[in-house]
Design a protein around this motif. Structure first.
Motif, PDB file in Angstrom:
ATOM      1  N   ILE A 178      36.649  39.664  41.939  1.00  0.00           N
ATOM      2  CA  ILE A 178      37.817  39.717  42.841  1.00  0.00           C
ATOM      3  C   ILE A 178      37.897  38.462  43.690  1.00  0.00           C
ATOM      4  CG2 ILE A 178      38.914  40.977  44.725  1.00  0.00           C
ATOM      5  CD1 ILE A 178      39.015  42.403  42.040  1.00  0.00           C
ATOM      6  N   MET A 188      38.642  41.869  36.672  1.00  0.00           N
ATOM      7  CA  MET A 188      39.610  42.413  37.618  1.00  0.00           C
ATOM      8  C   MET A 188      39.636  43.935  37.558  1.00  0.00           C
ATOM      9  SD  MET A 188      42.902  39.857  37.401  1.00  0.00           S
ATOM     10  CE  MET A 188      43.727  40.723  38.741  1.00  0.00           C
ATOM     11  N   ALA A 205      38.109  40.175  48.246  1.00  0.00           N
ATOM     12  CA  ALA A 205      39.483  39.762  48.551  1.00  0.00           C
ATOM     13  C   ALA A 205      39.521  38.890  49.803  1.00  0.00           C
ATOM     14  CB  ALA A 205      40.371  40.993  48.728  1.00  0.00           C
ATOM     15  N   GLY A 229      36.986  45.873  39.551  1.00  0.00           N
ATOM     16  CA  GLY A 229      37.239  46.078  40.972  1.00  0.00           C
ATOM     17  C   GLY A 229      38.095  47.284  41.276  1.00  0.00           C
ATOM     18  N   VAL A 247      35.090  45.153  46.827  1.00  0.00           N
ATOM     19  CA  VAL A 247      36.453  44.707  46.521  1.00  0.00           C
ATOM     20  C   VAL A 247      37.114  44.114  47.759  1.00  0.00           C
ATOM     21  CG1 VAL A 247      38.771  45.509  45.925  1.00  0.00           C
ATOM     22  CG2 VAL A 247      36.810  46.280  44.595  1.00  0.00           C
TER      23      VAL A 247
END
Length: 449
Positions: free
Chosen positions: A205, A373, A37, A376, A33
């Motif tokens: 993610i 989503m 990001a 994650g 995750v």
């Protein structure tokens, strides 16, 4: 003595091995995750191109929806019927679990409508046909994964089969047993798929953050915080208030009494390890053995309050994030579906995610792309789910014991005041096992889904 030590050492070693595997997956998801990001923020176009990783993982989850729903609903109907034959305790427990699970689902919808999680992201669903024009390899790999089977017809067929086997009585027992073995295989496959969760989470993610920037991170954090607050309020206000009114027991004293179990659950993200301890502690607290033997195992399969809250809040989050919020009619329809399907949200890793995907597919298949989503952040919310499920079952045991007058009130006060502490040696020595009861036909499962 040697044999006793050998027997107790083996389970302890096995438990540690299982714990390590779970932690490896947990750590891998967290790393994925964070990495996703970072890639999405620093290299947005690269992040967007990684979306097929998340889509492939979601297709694998979709592949498992139909067999999971079929097996769990068929077995669930049979289990409910057999648990109800236990008598007053079994019927009362099942009725209470249905009411509380429905109430928890409703709370999730109310909170979701108040905070509007995921609003403004307007994510676009991944279109495999468009990608195929650019990269045929990706389309080929995604095409290997079997297509999904419609959920509602599967649910309807499962209900019919369940009641048919119920009417068959002893003749249907071998079929139920075979479906039980099939469920074990299905969940084993699901566990194997969940080991790909870090890859799916990384791709999903990275793609979301690459497309929306910091807004996606803020939105996911909002959902997690809101979910934790909702679970905490549900435990303290709803469960605590009910416990105080019916039994006169303070919820905080009960939670202090179960402190070791909470620590165990928090470290493993599953309440399965605490099942024998909950049975032992509820009996020590003053609830009769028959009530505990029926209520706790049944609750582990049918009383998943935390999972119920998660399913509805996550569904609204995905719908809002995809720019197609659900109207009131669709929300009520989703709630009804979840009331039935959540009984199959066994605590096997990923079953809750599969149930969430099933609900979305049954109502708006185009929303399935947004489940990436949730992949994650699902692990970040698992502790709250497990703790809420566990507390709900502990409270239910005290409530049902009080209603059927199978509880020693003086013993409850002595234990919770610390005058009569629980003997940990009974657990260390392995003297307290889960005894065979009619409710054991409802197979206890870890309640972290």
């Amino acid at each position: 003595m040697a044999s006793q030590r050998g027997e107790s050492a083996a389970p302890a070693k096995a438990a540690r091995k299982g714990l390590d595997k779970s932690h490896y997956l947990y750590i891998a998801v967290i790393v994925a995750v964070i990495a996703g990001a970072v890639v999405g923020l620093l290299f947005p176009e690269v992040g967007k191109s990684l979306k097929p990783l998340g889509d492939g993982f979601i297709k694998l989850i979709k592949m498992m929806i139909a067999p999971i729903i079929f097996c769990t609903i068929v077995l669930g109907i049979g289990s409910i019927a057999k648990a109800a034959t236990v008598g007053k305790v079994g019927g009362l427990a099942l009725g209470y679990f249905m009411v509380m699970s429905t109430f928890a689902l409703g709370i999730g919808l109310v909170v979701g409508n108040l905070i509007h999680p995921g609003e403004g992201l307007k994510l676009a669903a991944y279109d495999p046909s468009k990608k195929a024009e650019v990269d045929s390899t990706v389309a080929f790999l995604l095409g290997i994964i079997p297509g999904d089977i419609p959920v509602l017809p599967t649910l309807f067929a499962a209900i019919l089969v369940g009641f048919a086997l119920q009417k068959m009585g002893a003749q249907g027992a071998p079929v139920l047993k075979a479906i039980g073995h099939g469920q074990v295989v299905v969940f084993r496959i699901l566990i194997m798929i969940m080991w790909l969760a870090p890859v799916g989470a990384f791709g999903a993610i990275a793609a979301v953050v690459g497309a929306t920037g910091v807004a996606a991170i803020v939105s996911m954090a909002t959902l997690m915080v809101a979910f934790y607050i909702t679970c905490a309020l549900f435990i303290v206000v709803i469960l605590g208030g009910l416990l105080q009114v019916v039994t006169g027991v303070n919820i905080f004293k009960l939670m202090k009494y179960l402190a070791r179990e909470y620590l165990l659950i928090f470290s493993t993200s599953s309440s399965e390890a605490a099942l024998p301890r909950l049975i032992a502690k509820m009996e020590h607290l003053g609830v009769s053995k028959p009530v505990v033997g029926v209520t706790v195992p049944t609750g582990y399969s049918f009383n998943l309050d935390g999972t119920a809250i998660y399913l509805t809040m996550a569904s609204l989050f995905v719908a809002n994030a995809m720019g197609t919020p659900l109207d009131l009619g669709a929300q009520v329809s989703l709630l009804i579906f979840m009331i039935i399907a959540s009984k199959g949200a066994a605590g096997v890793t990923g079953a809750g995610l599969a149930t969430l995907a099933a609900g979305l597919q049954a109502h708006k298949p185009e929303l399935l792309g947004g489940v990436g989503m949730i992949v994650g952040i699902d692990r970040f919310m698992s502790e709250a789910r497990a703790l809420t499920n566990f507390t709900g079952n502990a409270v239910a045991t005290l409530l049902i014991g009080t209603w059927v007058k199978e509880i020693d009130g003086e013993q409850v006060q002595r234990v919770l005041s610390g005058e009569e502490p629980f003997d940990e040696q009974t657990m260390i020595a392995g003297h307290h096992e889960v005894h065979e009861t009619p409710a054991q036909l409802v197979q206890p499962v870890p309640a972290n889904a």
